[in-house]
Design a protein around this motif. Sequence first.
Motif, PDB file in Angstrom:
ATOM      1  N   SER A 421       0.819  -1.273  -0.030  1.00 25.29           N
ATOM      2  CA  SER A 421      -0.066  -0.055  -0.001  1.00 25.29           C
ATOM      3  C   SER A 421       0.784   1.200  -0.164  1.00 25.29           C
ATOM      4  O   SER A 421       0.746   2.226  -0.898  1.00 25.29           O
ATOM      5  N   ALA A 422       1.941   1.129   0.734  1.00 23.88           N
ATOM      6  CA  ALA A 422       2.734   2.441   0.855  1.00 23.88           C
ATOM      7  C   ALA A 422       3.496   2.598  -0.367  1.00 23.88           C
ATOM      8  O   ALA A 422       3.889   3.641  -0.919  1.00 23.88           O
ATOM      9  N   LEU A 423       3.865   1.634  -0.931  1.00 26.67           N
ATOM     10  CA  LEU A 423       4.911   1.614  -2.232  1.00 26.67           C
ATOM     11  C   LEU A 423       3.852   2.302  -3.319  1.00 26.67           C
ATOM     12  O   LEU A 423       4.157   2.751  -4.320  1.00 26.67           O
ATOM     13  N   ALA A 433       7.296  12.893   1.066  1.00 31.37           N
ATOM     14  CA  ALA A 433       6.256  12.505   1.936  1.00 31.37           C
ATOM     15  C   ALA A 433       5.843  10.977   1.946  1.00 31.37           C
ATOM     16  O   ALA A 433       5.637  10.326   2.990  1.00 31.37           O
ATOM     17  N   ASN A 434       5.610  10.756   0.621  1.00 26.76           N
ATOM     18  CA  ASN A 434       5.251   9.246   0.136  1.00 26.76           C
ATOM     19  C   ASN A 434       6.382   8.207   0.646  1.00 26.76           C
ATOM     20  O   ASN A 434       6.110   7.238   0.962  1.00 26.76           O
ATOM     21  N   TRP A 435       7.590   8.810   0.402  1.00 25.43           N
ATOM     22  CA  TRP A 435       8.733   7.806   0.816  1.00 25.43           C
ATOM     23  C   TRP A 435       8.463   7.734   2.281  1.00 25.43           C
ATOM     24  O   TRP A 435       8.892   6.608   2.835  1.00 25.43           O
ATOM     25  N   GLU A 436       8.377   8.765   3.143  1.00 23.52           N
ATOM     26  CA  GLU A 436       8.445   8.658   4.650  1.00 23.52           C
ATOM     27  C   GLU A 436       7.148   7.500   5.022  1.00 23.52           C
ATOM     28  O   GLU A 436       7.345   7.025   6.118  1.00 23.52           O
ATOM     29  N   VAL A 438       6.528   5.034   3.257  1.00 25.11           N
ATOM     30  CA  VAL A 438       7.090   3.716   2.798  1.00 25.11           C
ATOM     31  C   VAL A 438       8.135   3.421   3.998  1.00 25.11           C
ATOM     32  O   VAL A 438       8.070   2.079   4.774  1.00 25.11           O
ATOM     33  N   ARG A 439       8.705   4.189   4.503  1.00 25.02           N
ATOM     34  CA  ARG A 439       9.589   3.936   5.656  1.00 25.02           C
ATOM     35  C   ARG A 439       8.918   3.570   7.202  1.00 25.02           C
ATOM     36  O   ARG A 439       9.213   2.809   7.804  1.00 25.02           O
ATOM     37  N   THR A 440       7.769   4.527   7.273  1.00 26.49           N
ATOM     38  CA  THR A 440       6.922   3.958   8.158  1.00 26.49           C
ATOM     39  C   THR A 440       6.344   2.468   8.424  1.00 26.49           C
ATOM     40  O   THR A 440       6.303   1.814   9.152  1.00 26.49           O
ATOM     41  N   ALA A 441       5.848   2.270   7.101  1.00 22.84           N
ATOM     42  CA  ALA A 441       5.355   0.688   7.016  1.00 22.84           C
ATOM     43  C   ALA A 441       6.576  -0.237   7.197  1.00 22.84           C
ATOM     44  O   ALA A 441       6.114  -1.167   7.843  1.00 22.84           O
TER      45      ALA A 441
END
Length: 455
Positions: A421-423, A433-436, A438-441
């Motif tokens: 979902s994050a990717l 922001a969207n890469w963050e 990914v990092r969170t997930a």
Amino acid sequence: MKKKVLALVLAAVMSLALLAGCGGNDNASGNNDTPSTPGDTSTPGDTSTPDDTSSGAASGRVYWLNFKPESDEVLQNVGKLYTEKTGVPVKVVTAASGTYSQTLNAEMGKSEAPTIFVVGNQAGVRDWTDYALDLTGTAIANELNTDAYNLYDENGKLVSIGYCYECYGIIVNPDLVEQAGHSMDEITNFDGLKAVAEDIHARAGELGFDAFTSCDMDGSSSWRFTGHMANLEYYYEQEGTPWTECPAAITGKYMDNFKNLYDLCINNSLTAPTDLSVGGHDASEEFRSGKAAFQVQGSWEFEGLKEQVPNAAMIPYYCGVAGEEKAGLNCGTENCWAINSKVSAEDQQATMDFMVWCVTDPEASRMLVDTFGVMPYKNAAESTNGFLADANEYSNNGCYVMNWATNFQPNVDEYRAALVSALNAYNADQSDANWEGVRTAFVDGWAAQYQTVNG
């Protein structure tokens, strides 16, 4: 070749650690090695009079619930061959890609449950140990040439034994690399890989092929990135001391390196990043047909592409880590046989006899090794898998083996679903922001799923 490949086992002894898992829904772990989804392809064997049995008159039955969709046809043929020789009925059912856990749970509740099933990590050991026969000292265990891929429960019971081991990384078509005016000698680290891939992508129209195959995020393909490529972050985060149990949390220290390689793949590919969530692209066929020079995949692909891309080679996950010129391939297994302890003694014996035949009969083991790549048994046929030979060569040249730390992913199905979902959000808009997200997930999701499983 067998001796050379066995050297890889010794070099990869660190992979013993990877066989402990954190918990999850897919008890054979999350790697489904092909986008094919054959569904239920069971084929009961012929029950004709046996002409060759190991214990007299044919008795019992064999039901193999197969974890590897790409090997279905071979396993069906092996089962038929055994039935022709012994009269023992052999049924092979292949779970569709990504559904092994669900299929196993459903089939184990039936009156004629599987007699052979896969327990591929410590989560599976915990969930299925009561259904697994102790294989210590059995005929099939005595055929092994290494203990490196065996799984034990907390009481020392041998729950399952490896029936093949594999490697994964980036498959390359050297001929296309050379057609683009480059050499494989240029690709010894991330900078070299990036330069070649970006140049090929920039000239794809002129060359007639692109750098990377499609990097779809649907269920048939996402595991290549959320399972396999994610391993590079986990491997390097171990800092040279392989995990022996699931850590409660990870730091994400090497997330930037994961991003390096992931960005390179999705932005230099046949399919635009914004189109990856839908899926529907056959990356394996794209590579076989010469539409791309690189594919993120594993050793199980070798047999299917060797005729069309005979010079195919496998290189490591170059991602910008210091000293990665000495990196090797990701080597390990989640393919481990267990025998159902709940079936009759007659069925258990029939299954044991069948398994021993699979790894000792020249014709049967040749068929199985050709689809599995290599089998860690003393009398099995020698491997002819070129990618496993590449793994062995890296090892012989003093390169480190990247163990399958990804097998520790906690609550694996839910963890990977959050990564997908994050990717997908990042693929649609490659913002910081969207890469963050990914990092969170990746990092926070690990801790959350660990708590879900372990409390």
